[in-house]
Structures are given as structure tokens and as C-alpha cells.
Write an enzyme that holds these catalytic residues in place. Structure first.
Site, PDB file in Angstrom:
ATOM      1  N   CYS A  63      -6.032   1.720  -2.028  1.00  0.00           N
ATOM      2  CA  CYS A  63      -5.234   2.926  -2.263  1.00  0.00           C
ATOM      3  C   CYS A  63      -4.585   2.946  -3.641  1.00  0.00           C
ATOM      4  CB  CYS A  63      -4.169   3.085  -1.174  1.00  0.00           C
ATOM      5  SG  CYS A  63      -2.904   1.794  -1.168  1.00  0.00           S
ATOM      6  N   CYS A  88       0.828  -1.210   0.000  1.00  0.00           N
ATOM      7  CA  CYS A  88       0.000   0.000   0.000  1.00  0.00           C
ATOM      8  C   CYS A  88       0.857   1.252   0.000  1.00  0.00           C
ATOM      9  CB  CYS A  88      -0.889   0.065   1.254  1.00  0.00           C
ATOM     10  SG  CYS A  88      -1.930  -1.366   1.559  1.00  0.00           S
TER      11      CYS A  88
END
Length: 349
Positions: A71, A37
Site C-alpha cells: 500500500c 500500512c
């Protein structure tokens, strides 16, 4: 001259704080889920022992992690969320509209989601932006000679006191004091490494900074003082020109900027900035090198101060100045951006 990652505890704190300073430059692999991420990811935070930090997407893949679907770490840094882009278009399409949360609901948006997205991308809410745009339209009428009441009505304010309050919050001045004065305009410019704020008049650019720079409010205040002017939201030909040149710079097809600039600094400070512009793309200089080129061999600290006072990021390339030992040194936009810019310029120089 590679960017060395901070220690693990520092990066984990940045992950917990969703610190945007490392966005696009540092990624976290979560061993309990197998995904990697951005540090700004809104997902539930992993335990420290389940984290691994990497400086590139390639390193994450090599370690066996897959990209997070929330994300989207493979998307370009600074890319707007679809709802942000859609609402900004709506704002430009209907400049006279007085927006409310009910309008957002009718368009199918959750107001709290919109509020968080705009704060994350632009630093203020959509409704605040709409109000500032309306206040800016009112200012244009006042500067052109209209009465305060006419400007208030054109900006969509029912209350005279509400209009005056909006102007004072924006500029610190009363509407009647603006009549007949030239003012500066400011607008956002998207780049692959984050949004920038450009401030200019009809002919030149006065300021270009990354929007998340903590010193930006102070720089805007200093600019207003230096120009004896005001700053409102809007577009000018100079802002359009610098946006087009930045697009070419990030595409690797431009290494010099031609948009006229208005510089605010002492003669020595401007001499330092001239030396910065003279550094070829793909190259770097130390503070001592710049001091010698400016004819002040012993003025290394003064050169550092002038470098830090630069209000035109990228265009006046203060990111090309490094420490005497070849290490990356302080940069207002964040060391990760300095590293990114130097790598980018070495690729296309």
C-alpha cells in the site's frame, strides 16, 4: 486542537472495511509482520491483537515498524496508481475510441484489476467513464444544435436507444430536451488529500467537493435544480483555473482563491459564506463567532446549517469553523481532512 484518534475497535473496523476516511491520517502497525500500512491496504487483515494504530508515519517508525511495500504508506495521499494515470491519458489521447475489455487486454492490463483500481480512485469503472465521456461529446453536439442521430454517431454509439439510455442515466433527461441549453461540466482534480470533483461553466466554479463525500450525489442534484442545467464530464477554463490555484494552495504558495464562483444559497447563507472567506488562513472561528459577525448573535444553528451547505470545499473555508470549546466538529470531507487542512494552513500562514 489535535485530532484525537477514535477507539481501537472503531479503527479496526475501518481497517477491515478498508475505509478511506482515515487515509493519510491513521496508520496500522502489524506486530506479526513488523510493517505498517494504510487502513485501505489490500493485504490480508491481521488479528485485532496484532494491530497498533498511529496518527503519523513518524510514530510508526519510532515504534519500529517498516513501510508496507503493497500500500506504500509513504506515498502522498490521493496519488493515482500508474495504470489509472496511464489509462486516463489514453482516454484523452483517443476521445473517439469505443473502449472494451479486449482493448485493455491488448494493452497488457487485466480488466478486473483495472475495474477495481478505477472504482477505488474515482468511484466508477474505466469503461463507465469512457461511455460517459462519449455521451458527453454527444451532448455537446445536441446543445450546439446537431440532430440526435448526428450526436449519436459522433459519440460512437451504434444504437440510438443505447445513446438515449446513456444520456438519461447521466442526466435524467431525453436528448431532444437538451438542444440549445447551456450546461455545466465536471472533472476530477487530484490533491494530496484525495480526489475532488469540480463543476463549472465557462466563467465560474459552482461546486468543488471531495469525491468520496457521501452527500455528493445529493449536492449534484441540488445544483442541477438550482441552475436548471445539466452536468456532463469535461473541462472549462474555470476548472483549469481552480486546479492551478489548488496546486499552489497545497504547495503552500497561495492562501486566497481568485477563480470566480457562482454561489447558490439564500442571502443569509451567502452572508455566512462571506464570513468564512474572511477568516485568515491559520486561524479558526466558532459558530457563535460567525453568527455575531453576520449580525445574527442567536442564529448559531442557522450558521451551522449554512456552513454544512457549503458546496465549495477549501475555497470557502468551512474547515476553519470549530466548536466553542476548541474541538474539531463535523466536516463533510472527514475530520481527518479538516485536521490536515488546519495544520497545513498554520504551517504556511
Amino acid at each position: 486542537m489535535l485530532f484525537d484518534l477514535p477507539d481501537r475497535d472503531t479503527l479496526y473496523r475501518a481497517l477491515l472495511d478498508r475505509d478511506p476516511a482515515y487515509d493519510g491520517h491513521v496508520f496500522v502497525g502489524v506486530t506479526s509482520t513488523g510493517v505498517f500500512c494504510r487502513l485501505t491496504c489490500a493485504a490480508r487483515k491481521p488479528l485485532l491483537e496484532n494491530t497498533r494504530f498511529y496518527d503519523s508515519v513518524a510514530a510508526c517508525f519510532e515504534a519500529g515498524f517498516r513501510p508496507c511495500l503493497r500500500c506504500r504508506p509513504l506515498d502522498p495521499v490521493g496519488q493515482r496508481e500508474p495504470l489509472v494515470s496511464a489509462l486516463l491519458r489514453a482516454l484523452e489521447d483517443e476521445p473517439e475510441r469505443v473502449w472494451s475489455e479486449d482493448d485493455l487486454v491488448r494493452l497488457g492490463y487485466d480488466p478486473s484489476t483495472v475495474r477495481r483500481a478505477f472504482k477505488r480512485h474515482l468511484g466508477l469503472t474505466f469503461l463507465d467513464m469512457a461511455r460517459l465521456r462519449r455521451a458527453g461529446r454527444g451532448m455537446e453536439r445536441i446543445v450546439a444544435g446537431s440532430s440526435v442521430i448526428d450526436a449519436q454517431q459522433a459519440a460512437g454509439y451504434d444504437s440510438g436507444s443505447g445513446f438515449r439510455d446513456a444520456i438519461v442515466r447521466l442526466l435524467g433527461e431525453c436528448p431532444a430536451d437538451l438542444r440549445g441549453r447551456e450546461w455545466l461540466k465536471a472533472d476530477w482534480i487530484e490533491t494530496p488529500i484525495g480526489n475532488m470533483l469540480a463543476v463549472g461553466d465557462e466563467r465560474s466554479i459552482h461546486l468543488l467537493e471531495f469525491f468520496d463525500r457521501t452527500a455528493l450525489p445529493t449536492e449534484l442534484k441540488r445544483l442541477r435544480t438550482a441552475t436548471r442545467s445539466t452536468v456532463t464530464f469535461g473541462r472549462t477554463p474555470a476548472i483549469d483555473a481552480i486546479e492551478a490555484e489548488l496546486r499552489e494552495y497545497f504547495a503552500g504558495t497561495r492562501c486566497r482563491f481568485e477563480t470566480p464562483l457562482t454561489l447558490h444559497g439564500s442571502a443569509f447563507t451567502k452572508a455566512v459564506w462571506d464570513e468564512l472567506v474572511a477568516i485568515p488562513p491559520g486561524s479558526t472561528r466558532s459558530y457563535a463567532d460567525i453568527a455575531a459577525a453576520a449580525g445574527r448573535h442567536t442564529a448559531v444553528r442557522a450558521v451551522a446549517r449554512a456552513n454544512g451547505a457549503n458546496q465549495l470545499a477549501i475555497v470557502i473555508p468551512c474547515h476553519r469553523v470549530i466548536g466553542a470549546d476548541g474541538s474539531l466538529t463535523g466536516y463533510g470531507g472527514g475530520l481527518w481532512r479538516k485536521d490536515w487542512l488546519l495544520r497545513h494552513e498554520r504551517r504556511f500562514a
